[in-house]
Scaffold this active site. Structure first.
Site, PDB file in Angstrom:
ATOM      1  N   ARG A 134      12.716 -12.384  -5.737  1.00 48.69           N
ATOM      2  CA  ARG A 134      11.789 -11.679  -4.846  1.00 48.69           C
ATOM      3  C   ARG A 134      10.784 -12.632  -4.202  1.00 48.69           C
ATOM      4  O   ARG A 134       9.845 -12.205  -3.530  1.00 48.69           O
ATOM      5  CB  ARG A 134      11.060 -10.576  -5.614  1.00 48.69           C
ATOM      6  CG  ARG A 134      10.335  -9.594  -4.720  1.00 48.69           C
ATOM      7  CD  ARG A 134       9.588  -8.507  -5.493  1.00 48.69           C
ATOM      8  NE  ARG A 134       8.849  -7.655  -4.581  1.00 48.69           N
ATOM      9  CZ  ARG A 134       9.370  -6.652  -3.908  1.00 48.69           C
ATOM     10  NH1 ARG A 134      10.649  -6.342  -4.050  1.00 48.69           N
ATOM     11  NH2 ARG A 134       8.632  -5.931  -3.079  1.00 48.69           N
ATOM     12  N   HIS A 163       1.038  -2.742  -5.261  1.00 45.15           N
ATOM     13  CA  HIS A 163       1.143  -3.732  -4.192  1.00 45.15           C
ATOM     14  C   HIS A 163       2.605  -3.910  -3.782  1.00 45.15           C
ATOM     15  O   HIS A 163       3.492  -4.045  -4.637  1.00 45.15           O
ATOM     16  CB  HIS A 163       0.568  -5.072  -4.661  1.00 45.15           C
ATOM     17  CG  HIS A 163       0.108  -5.963  -3.554  1.00 45.15           C
ATOM     18  ND1 HIS A 163       0.956  -6.441  -2.580  1.00 45.15           N
ATOM     19  CD2 HIS A 163      -1.122  -6.471  -3.262  1.00 45.15           C
ATOM     20  CE1 HIS A 163       0.278  -7.201  -1.739  1.00 45.15           C
ATOM     21  NE2 HIS A 163      -0.989  -7.227  -2.123  1.00 45.15           N
ATOM     22  N   HIS A 164       2.847  -3.916  -2.453  1.00 42.34           N
ATOM     23  CA  HIS A 164       4.213  -4.056  -1.931  1.00 42.34           C
ATOM     24  C   HIS A 164       4.804  -5.433  -2.243  1.00 42.34           C
ATOM     25  O   HIS A 164       6.022  -5.616  -2.187  1.00 42.34           O
ATOM     26  CB  HIS A 164       4.201  -3.819  -0.422  1.00 42.34           C
ATOM     27  CG  HIS A 164       5.509  -3.319   0.122  1.00 42.34           C
ATOM     28  ND1 HIS A 164       6.666  -3.242  -0.636  1.00 42.34           N
ATOM     29  CD2 HIS A 164       5.853  -2.871   1.362  1.00 42.34           C
ATOM     30  CE1 HIS A 164       7.650  -2.771   0.114  1.00 42.34           C
ATOM     31  NE2 HIS A 164       7.189  -2.541   1.325  1.00 42.34           N
ATOM     32  N   ALA A 165       3.971  -6.400  -2.600  1.00 45.24           N
ATOM     33  CA  ALA A 165       4.476  -7.735  -2.926  1.00 45.24           C
ATOM     34  C   ALA A 165       5.342  -7.721  -4.172  1.00 45.24           C
ATOM     35  O   ALA A 165       6.245  -8.549  -4.323  1.00 45.24           O
ATOM     36  CB  ALA A 165       3.318  -8.722  -3.106  1.00 45.24           C
TER      37      ALA A 165
END
Length: 229
Positions: free
Chosen positions: A31, A203-205
């Protein structure tokens, strides 16, 4: 990279509750590129609210003379600790993955303020429940943020006074707070169900819509399992 070091500094004093962690090599992490994008170029926090049926957990807690709030905290803690995307944090500017995270939760006080502390997570509901009861007694006369805060935490709160359709929490740091923020509201009985709004901010991270959806599905599955206990 700018990180929320002040969160780490505030909670350094409670290392006894901290678990172990491993540092993440972004170049080797599957990711890594997505993480860099959502940290460096587009900082997004996703928020989703889903109604869950808590009737099986309410019945279980009533049969065993348990309070619902700590039992529900354990349910969300169990699901959160089952998936890495909810256990990321920072250490001196490096991305890390905790081996476990514990809930930092609020308890309302009579003067309309609250106390907030961490109870160390345990995979056993009975053990965790006993810990919450001991911590609530320990901090019953405290107010504000107690000294049990640990760096490997996620946030939990409850609005038992209202059945809402959506709830959003904005963490005003540099946009790098990675831990889940979980909230739920008042449950209302509908036939044999007890529908309760449950919200997660993440968080989208570190997570996508798939991970959010899995969280709610597994919370419901875990709650449903109490019907047979």
């Amino acid at each position: 990279m700018i990180v929320a070091d002040r969160f780490i500094n505030i909670i350094r004093g409670a290392a006894k509750l901290a678990g172990h962690f491993q540092k993440i090599d972004l170049a080797k992490w599957s990711r890594g590129e997505l993480f860099r994008f959502y940290i460096e170029k587009m900082r997004i926090v996703m928020s989703l609210t889903v109604d869950v049926d808590v009737a099986p957990l309410l019945s279980y807690a009533k049969r065993r003379n348990m309070k619902f709030y700590p039992a529900m905290i354990w349910v969300v803690s169990k699901v959160i600790n089952s998936h890495n995307e909810f256990k990321y944090g920072w250490d001196d500017g490096s991305l890390i993955l905790w081996d476990f995270v514990s809930p930092s939760y609020t308890v309302a006080m009579e003067n309309e303020n609250f106390t907030k502390f961490v109870t160390e997570y345990d995979d056993s509901l009975a053990t965790f429940y006993d810990r919450t009861m001991a911590d609530r007694k320990k901090y019953q006369n405290s107010e504000g943020i107690c000294d049990s805060q640990a760096p490997n935490f996620f946030d939990v709160s409850c609005l038992p006074w209202v059945k809402y359709t959506h709830f959003d929490v904005h963490v005003f740091d540099e946009g790098t707070f990675l831990a889940p923020v979980v909230t739920w509201g008042k449950y209302e009985f509908d036939g044999g169900k007890a529908q309760m709004p449950l919200t997660m901010n993440i968080h989208h991270a570190v997570a996508d819509g798939f991970h959010l959806s899995r969280f709610f599905n597994e919370v419901q599955e875990l709650i449903d399992s109490f019907a047979d206990r």
